[in-house]
Design a protein around this motif. Structure first.
Motif, PDB file in Angstrom:
ATOM      1  N   ILE A 118      -7.675 -13.495   4.961  1.00  0.00           N
ATOM      2  CA  ILE A 118      -6.808 -12.528   4.285  1.00  0.00           C
ATOM      3  C   ILE A 118      -7.122 -11.145   4.831  1.00  0.00           C
ATOM      4  O   ILE A 118      -8.292 -10.780   4.987  1.00  0.00           O
ATOM      5  N   GLU A 119      -6.086 -10.371   5.090  1.00  0.00           N
ATOM      6  CA  GLU A 119      -6.257  -8.991   5.538  1.00  0.00           C
ATOM      7  C   GLU A 119      -6.133  -8.055   4.345  1.00  0.00           C
ATOM      8  O   GLU A 119      -5.268  -8.243   3.492  1.00  0.00           O
ATOM      9  N   PHE A 120      -7.007  -7.056   4.296  1.00  0.00           N
ATOM     10  CA  PHE A 120      -6.949  -6.059   3.228  1.00  0.00           C
ATOM     11  C   PHE A 120      -6.902  -4.668   3.851  1.00  0.00           C
ATOM     12  O   PHE A 120      -7.634  -4.377   4.797  1.00  0.00           O
ATOM     13  N   ARG A 121      -6.025  -3.822   3.309  1.00  0.00           N
ATOM     14  CA  ARG A 121      -5.902  -2.449   3.799  1.00  0.00           C
ATOM     15  C   ARG A 121      -5.862  -1.480   2.628  1.00  0.00           C
ATOM     16  O   ARG A 121      -5.368  -1.811   1.542  1.00  0.00           O
ATOM     17  N   ARG A 122      -6.323  -0.265   2.891  1.00  0.00           N
ATOM     18  CA  ARG A 122      -6.230   0.787   1.876  1.00  0.00           C
ATOM     19  C   ARG A 122      -4.888   1.500   2.020  1.00  0.00           C
ATOM     20  O   ARG A 122      -4.686   2.299   2.938  1.00  0.00           O
ATOM     21  N   LEU A 123      -3.990   1.190   1.128  1.00  0.00           N
ATOM     22  CA  LEU A 123      -2.663   1.804   1.085  1.00  0.00           C
ATOM     23  C   LEU A 123      -2.212   1.868  -0.367  1.00  0.00           C
ATOM     24  O   LEU A 123      -2.542   0.988  -1.161  1.00  0.00           O
ATOM     25  N   SER A 124      -1.429   2.872  -0.695  1.00  0.00           N
ATOM     26  CA  SER A 124      -0.809   2.919  -2.022  1.00  0.00           C
ATOM     27  C   SER A 124       0.573   2.290  -1.933  1.00  0.00           C
ATOM     28  O   SER A 124       1.127   2.091  -0.846  1.00  0.00           O
ATOM     29  N   VAL A 125       1.163   2.007  -3.071  1.00  0.00           N
ATOM     30  CA  VAL A 125       2.505   1.427  -3.082  1.00  0.00           C
ATOM     31  C   VAL A 125       3.514   2.378  -2.457  1.00  0.00           C
ATOM     32  O   VAL A 125       4.512   1.941  -1.864  1.00  0.00           O
ATOM     33  N   TYR A 126       3.265   3.691  -2.525  1.00  0.00           N
ATOM     34  CA  TYR A 126       4.190   4.652  -1.946  1.00  0.00           C
ATOM     35  C   TYR A 126       4.167   4.630  -0.424  1.00  0.00           C
ATOM     36  O   TYR A 126       5.026   5.231   0.222  1.00  0.00           O
ATOM     37  N   GLU A 127       3.173   3.947   0.148  1.00  0.00           N
ATOM     38  CA  GLU A 127       3.020   3.903   1.606  1.00  0.00           C
ATOM     39  C   GLU A 127       3.436   2.562   2.210  1.00  0.00           C
ATOM     40  O   GLU A 127       3.147   2.306   3.377  1.00  0.00           O
ATOM     41  N   VAL A 128       4.122   1.715   1.452  1.00  0.00           N
ATOM     42  CA  VAL A 128       4.439   0.385   1.974  1.00  0.00           C
ATOM     43  C   VAL A 128       5.345   0.439   3.194  1.00  0.00           C
ATOM     44  O   VAL A 128       5.342  -0.478   4.020  1.00  0.00           O
ATOM     45  N   GLY A 129       6.113   1.508   3.340  1.00  0.00           N
ATOM     46  CA  GLY A 129       6.957   1.635   4.521  1.00  0.00           C
ATOM     47  C   GLY A 129       6.161   1.677   5.809  1.00  0.00           C
ATOM     48  O   GLY A 129       6.665   1.310   6.872  1.00  0.00           O
ATOM     49  N   ALA A 130       4.891   2.106   5.728  1.00  0.00           N
ATOM     50  CA  ALA A 130       4.037   2.188   6.917  1.00  0.00           C
ATOM     51  C   ALA A 130       3.595   0.820   7.405  1.00  0.00           C
ATOM     52  O   ALA A 130       3.112   0.692   8.532  1.00  0.00           O
ATOM     53  N   ILE A 131       3.736  -0.212   6.572  1.00  0.00           N
ATOM     54  CA  ILE A 131       3.308  -1.554   6.984  1.00  0.00           C
ATOM     55  C   ILE A 131       4.193  -2.067   8.110  1.00  0.00           C
ATOM     56  O   ILE A 131       3.724  -2.752   9.029  1.00  0.00           O
ATOM     57  N   GLY A 132       5.469  -1.768   8.051  1.00  0.00           N
ATOM     58  CA  GLY A 132       6.367  -2.098   9.144  1.00  0.00           C
ATOM     59  C   GLY A 132       6.782  -3.553   9.240  1.00  0.00           C
ATOM     60  O   GLY A 132       7.161  -4.019  10.309  1.00  0.00           O
ATOM     61  N   GLU A 133       6.727  -4.277   8.131  1.00  0.00           N
ATOM     62  CA  GLU A 133       7.183  -5.673   8.129  1.00  0.00           C
ATOM     63  C   GLU A 133       7.614  -6.050   6.718  1.00  0.00           C
ATOM     64  O   GLU A 133       7.249  -5.392   5.745  1.00  0.00           O
ATOM     65  N   THR A 134       8.392  -7.115   6.631  1.00  0.00           N
ATOM     66  CA  THR A 134       8.803  -7.635   5.335  1.00  0.00           C
ATOM     67  C   THR A 134       8.091  -8.945   5.057  1.00  0.00           C
ATOM     68  O   THR A 134       7.572  -9.601   5.972  1.00  0.00           O
ATOM     69  N   PHE A 135       8.080  -9.357   3.776  1.00  0.00           N
ATOM     70  CA  PHE A 135       7.297 -10.508   3.344  1.00  0.00           C
ATOM     71  C   PHE A 135       8.159 -11.447   2.512  1.00  0.00           C
ATOM     72  O   PHE A 135       9.045 -11.016   1.776  1.00  0.00           O
ATOM     73  N   ASP A 136       7.849 -12.743   2.611  1.00  0.00           N
ATOM     74  CA  ASP A 136       8.574 -13.747   1.839  1.00  0.00           C
ATOM     75  C   ASP A 136       8.308 -13.604   0.346  1.00  0.00           C
ATOM     76  O   ASP A 136       9.189 -13.861  -0.474  1.00  0.00           O
ATOM     77  N   LEU A 137       7.091 -13.213   0.000  1.00  0.00           N
ATOM     78  CA  LEU A 137       6.703 -13.027  -1.398  1.00  0.00           C
ATOM     79  C   LEU A 137       5.913 -11.740  -1.525  1.00  0.00           C
ATOM     80  O   LEU A 137       4.926 -11.532  -0.796  1.00  0.00           O
ATOM     81  N   VAL A 138       6.354 -10.873  -2.420  1.00  0.00           N
ATOM     82  CA  VAL A 138       5.609  -9.650  -2.747  1.00  0.00           C
ATOM     83  C   VAL A 138       5.091  -9.791  -4.163  1.00  0.00           C
ATOM     84  O   VAL A 138       5.841 -10.122  -5.087  1.00  0.00           O
ATOM     85  N   ILE A 139       3.798  -9.551  -4.330  1.00  0.00           N
ATOM     86  CA  ILE A 139       3.161  -9.578  -5.649  1.00  0.00           C
ATOM     87  C   ILE A 139       2.944  -8.132  -6.091  1.00  0.00           C
ATOM     88  O   ILE A 139       2.328  -7.341  -5.373  1.00  0.00           O
ATOM     89  N   PHE A 140       3.464  -7.806  -7.254  1.00  0.00           N
ATOM     90  CA  PHE A 140       3.347  -6.448  -7.793  1.00  0.00           C
ATOM     91  C   PHE A 140       3.018  -6.581  -9.271  1.00  0.00           C
ATOM     92  O   PHE A 140       3.872  -6.488 -10.137  1.00  0.00           O
TER      93      PHE A 140
END
Length: 267
Positions: A118-140
């Motif tokens: 599993i990969e872990f990164r320090r990002l806030s929810v406001y920065e999700v655009g910086a990830i640069g990919e979409t996901f089949d399942l988002v957990i929030f």
């Protein structure tokens, strides 16, 4: 466990002794997630009991049992419980993000002990655009009420990272009633705002439950209205605060200026 899940999380003997695991878990504490690390519990005295496992058992059947080949983003991953559970279900890629480095250190350690890729990164929810990919399942889960800008967060998730499913949870207070809103209301009509089932987002100026990061607590109607407004169709409500959603069409104009607004948001 499916064959896909078995390959996603290997069942080899732990690389650390039980005493070593216990010592490192203590050093990384306190934990909010009570994880089972080869017999070592990270939060055995949690005020909510065996949390979040006790909650997960109530809605686990609503989440696809086999996530083989799927990607998962866990926003506000905390100690990594849900990231690990998704890997157990065979997810090919799991990314956990959190703005708290202490939680990320816990999550990385837990994944190491359980041999979970599993990969872990320090990002806030406001920065999700910086990830640069979409996901089949988002957990929030367990994040919305900690945010000063909760609807913006949902809009950003829908715009930048959600491709299919959203697993959502928020603390709720107030009425459980849900009022079916009219398409429009006259300027002088105000009675609807006092209805128990009207969507309400309760603002907390100081603290709630001793936590200064608790900013907003919605009622049920508000949660469901916000999800719809951000472009999510609710497909299951397996537990009082938990929703499984699919991506739908956001309200017209709801996300027109998101990149500009997000650039100004604090993390």
């Amino acid at each position: 466990m499916t064959p896909t899940a078995t390959s996603a999380m290997r069942s080899a003997a732990p690389r650390l002794s039980r005493d070593d695991i216990a010592a490192r878990a203590r050093a990384l504490g306190p934990w909010f997630h009570n994880l089972d690390l080869h017999g070592v519990r990270t939060a055995p005295d949690h005020f909510l009991g065996d949390y979040p496992a006790v909650k997960w058992r109530n809605f686990a059947p609503a989440v696809p049992a086999d996530l083989g080949g799927k990607s998962v983003l866990d926003i506000g991953c905390n100690g990594g419980f849900y990231s690990i559970e998704m890997k157990r279900r065979g997810a090919a890629r799991v990314l956990g993000i959190d703005s708290d480095e202490d939680y990320l250190a816990q999550a990385r350690f837990a994944a190491e002990v359980l041999d979970a890729d599993i990969e872990f990164r320090r990002l806030s929810v406001y920065e999700v655009g910086a990830i640069g990919e979409t996901f089949d399942l988002v957990i929030f889960m367990g994040v919305l009420y900690h945010l000063r800008h909760p609807l913006l967060a949902l809009d950003l998730i829908r715009t930048h990272v959600a491709r299919d499913l959203l697993l959502f949870q928020s603390m709720q207070r107030g009425s459980d009633d849900v009022l079916a809103p009219a398409a429009d209301y006259d300027f002088w009509q105000a009675d609807q705002f006092d209805e128990p089932g009207w969507p309400k987002l309760h603002f907390i100026e100081n603290r709630y439950a001793g936590d200064p990061t608790n900013w907003w607590v919605p009622n049920r109607a508000c949660v469901e209205a916000m999800l719809r407004s951000a472009g999510f169709a609710i497909t299951a409500h397996p537990e009082p605060e938990v929703y499984l959603c699919r991506c739908a069409t956001p309200d017209a104009g709801a996300v027109a200026h998101l990149p500009h607004l997000a650039a100004r948001m604090p993390s």
